[in-house]
Design an enzyme around this catalytic site. Sequence first.
Site, PDB file in Angstrom:
ATOM      1  N   HIS A 121      -3.705  50.977  -4.659  1.00  0.00           N
ATOM      2  CA  HIS A 121      -4.010  49.979  -5.686  1.00  0.00           C
ATOM      3  C   HIS A 121      -4.977  48.971  -5.041  1.00  0.00           C
ATOM      4  O   HIS A 121      -4.887  48.698  -3.839  1.00  0.00           O
ATOM      5  CB  HIS A 121      -2.699  49.290  -6.059  1.00  0.00           C
ATOM      6  CG  HIS A 121      -2.753  48.409  -7.258  1.00  0.00           C
ATOM      7  ND1 HIS A 121      -3.280  47.150  -7.223  1.00  0.00           N
ATOM      8  CD2 HIS A 121      -2.319  48.601  -8.531  1.00  0.00           C
ATOM      9  CE1 HIS A 121      -3.172  46.606  -8.432  1.00  0.00           C
ATOM     10  NE2 HIS A 121      -2.595  47.455  -9.242  1.00  0.00           N
ATOM     11  N   ASP A 199       3.288  49.297   0.099  1.00  0.00           N
ATOM     12  CA  ASP A 199       3.238  48.670  -1.221  1.00  0.00           C
ATOM     13  C   ASP A 199       4.298  49.375  -2.069  1.00  0.00           C
ATOM     14  O   ASP A 199       4.129  50.506  -2.489  1.00  0.00           O
ATOM     15  CB  ASP A 199       1.826  48.878  -1.799  1.00  0.00           C
ATOM     16  CG  ASP A 199       1.721  48.454  -3.262  1.00  0.00           C
ATOM     17  OD1 ASP A 199       2.759  48.123  -3.870  1.00  0.00           O
ATOM     18  OD2 ASP A 199       0.597  48.475  -3.791  1.00  0.00           O
ATOM     19  N   GLN A 202       5.751  50.193  -7.246  1.00  0.00           N
ATOM     20  CA  GLN A 202       6.203  51.200  -8.219  1.00  0.00           C
ATOM     21  C   GLN A 202       7.460  51.924  -7.767  1.00  0.00           C
ATOM     22  O   GLN A 202       7.953  52.787  -8.481  1.00  0.00           O
ATOM     23  CB  GLN A 202       5.092  52.244  -8.437  1.00  0.00           C
ATOM     24  CG  GLN A 202       3.843  51.701  -9.049  1.00  0.00           C
ATOM     25  CD  GLN A 202       4.039  51.266 -10.495  1.00  0.00           C
ATOM     26  OE1 GLN A 202       4.987  51.690 -11.165  1.00  0.00           O
ATOM     27  NE2 GLN A 202       3.185  50.384 -10.981  1.00  0.00           N
ATOM     28  N   LYS A 225       8.128  45.165 -12.344  1.00  0.00           N
ATOM     29  CA  LYS A 225       8.046  46.632 -12.444  1.00  0.00           C
ATOM     30  C   LYS A 225       9.425  47.249 -12.248  1.00  0.00           C
ATOM     31  O   LYS A 225       9.576  48.462 -12.212  1.00  0.00           O
ATOM     32  CB  LYS A 225       7.080  47.171 -11.397  1.00  0.00           C
ATOM     33  CG  LYS A 225       5.738  46.438 -11.432  1.00  0.00           C
ATOM     34  CD  LYS A 225       4.574  47.338 -11.366  1.00  0.00           C
ATOM     35  CE  LYS A 225       3.294  46.552 -11.176  1.00  0.00           C
ATOM     36  NZ  LYS A 225       2.347  46.825 -12.251  1.00  0.00           N
ATOM     37  N   CYS A 363      -6.492  50.167 -11.623  1.00  0.00           N
ATOM     38  CA  CYS A 363      -6.730  49.415 -10.374  1.00  0.00           C
ATOM     39  C   CYS A 363      -6.788  50.349  -9.163  1.00  0.00           C
ATOM     40  O   CYS A 363      -6.370  49.982  -8.055  1.00  0.00           O
ATOM     41  CB  CYS A 363      -5.678  48.337 -10.148  1.00  0.00           C
ATOM     42  SG  CYS A 363      -5.671  47.091 -11.421  1.00  0.00           S
TER      43      CYS A 363
HETATM   44  C1  LIG Z   1       1.061  50.172  -6.684  1.00  0.00           C
HETATM   45  C2  LIG Z   1       0.831  48.763  -7.145  1.00  0.00           C
HETATM   46  N1  LIG Z   1       0.580  47.814  -6.240  1.00  0.00           N
HETATM   47  C3  LIG Z   1       0.387  46.530  -6.588  1.00  0.00           C
HETATM   48  C4  LIG Z   1       0.424  46.149  -7.898  1.00  0.00           C
HETATM   49  C5  LIG Z   1       0.194  44.706  -8.231  1.00  0.00           C
HETATM   50  O1  LIG Z   1       1.379  44.134  -8.656  1.00  0.00           O
HETATM   51  P1  LIG Z   1       1.371  42.683  -9.319  1.00  0.00           P
HETATM   52  O2  LIG Z   1       0.407  42.725 -10.446  1.00  0.00           O
HETATM   53  O3  LIG Z   1       2.762  42.520  -9.776  1.00  0.00           O
HETATM   54  O4  LIG Z   1       0.966  41.729  -8.282  1.00  0.00           O
HETATM   55  C6  LIG Z   1       0.651  47.100  -8.882  1.00  0.00           C
HETATM   56  C7  LIG Z   1       0.604  46.752 -10.325  1.00  0.00           C
HETATM   57  O5  LIG Z   1       0.119  47.528 -11.132  1.00  0.00           O
HETATM   58  C8  LIG Z   1       0.880  48.439  -8.497  1.00  0.00           C
HETATM   59  O6  LIG Z   1       1.106  49.396  -9.396  1.00  0.00           O
END
Ligand SMILES: Cc1ncc(COP(=O)(O)O)c(C=O)c1O
Length: 405
Positions: A121, A199, A202, A225, A363
């Site tokens: 992401h 990260d 998900q 999430k 993203c």
């Molecule tokens: C894999 C991953 N990392 C980071 C994020 C970013 O999360 P947040 O928008 O809650 O900061 C997301 C959100 O779509 C995500 O799917």
Amino acid sequence: MTVAPLRNEFPALDQEVNGRRLAYLDNAATTQRPEAVIQAVEAFTRYDNANVHRGVHTVSQRATDKFDAARATVARAIGASRPEEIVFTKGCTEALNLVASSWGRANLSEGDVVLVSTMEHHSNLVPWQQAATLSGAKVVPIPVTDSGEIDLDDYVRLLASHPVKMVAVKHVCNAIGTVNPVGDMVSEAHRAGALVTVDGAQALAHVRVDVSSIGADFYAMASHKVYGPMGTGALYGRFDLLDRLPPYQTGGGTIRSVTMEETTFAELPDRLEAGTPNVPGAIGFAAALDWLERHDVESLARHESDLLRTATEAVTRIPGITVIGQAARKAGILSFTMEAAHPHDVGTVLDSEGVAVRTGHHCCQPLMRRFGVPATTRASLAAYNTEDDVEALVRGLDKVARLFA
Ligand SMILES: Cc1ncc(COP(=O)(O)O)c(C=O)c1O
């Protein structure tokens, strides 16, 4: 698994959209919240609303106790060894920025390498690019195979052939659903003398997360999430690493003593939590993790995996659809392209049928480029989804196929 009682706990699911029963399949973007979470946040807002770690009065003490308990719950839920290893942030993105910025500033220098997977992401790529630009380090991509898995042979080769200081990898891919073997990746990284930032945005809702068995050095989370409120997340960090991180932001709450000339900083976790935290958010996050524990994430995951199989088989039968991401281990994410229609058109037609999906690059532009597509349509599952939701998706896609034939 009988989903009906669990589904009834989510008021947002009981509505019509464009005259149709809502089929909410945009859970990778954000999940809905159960009553238990809504009530935990509401109870705080109604009765316990006071600032934390500042007041001697009763309401402030109550707020502080609930906030501290929320930290302990997050720590327990992910197998951290102590609550001080959890830093509350405003989301996963802030947690990742905190590591890349603070750890990067203290540890990266000219010639160092950060390995970042091609499926990251942007929130786990751009902060590392920034840290590299500031320090003279280099970001090197870890390749992804045609099925959408990290190429582990290449990964091991990259670890052996570069002065790698940090590996940045997601646990579960938001764009195509791959569950990465993060435990094995951490072992390989540690053998090569590198640290790993995972990260986990998900992952929490779909797989059991135990940071001590994964061995992650840092693990970033997003409450919204995993059935919790938006605007809240957390960073887990191994205590010895967090303890050495320079403050990410400074000011209120982070300090031990301040004169006009200099400042000394507080112990963990206060040192890394500047300003008034999102206290109701943290309490809601903890309530969501408690809710998940009551329902057993592994049996929910089995239900999602059965639905994913049904959805994948049904969608693949529609002419012109190509599924992107065929990893051996996937969470409930179905990402695909349709020959005749742009994903945004697919999403618009599905919305007219009450089906909520996400379209776009999710993203993950480097991953889209890897597969040679500008965007996909993504249907992402949660514990409360049913066969009816999958049928609505397939009906909607049949309509797209007819309209754009
Ligand atoms: C894999 C991953 N990392 C980071 C994020 C970013 O999360 P947040 O928008 O809650 O900061 C997301 C959100 O779509 C995500 O799917």
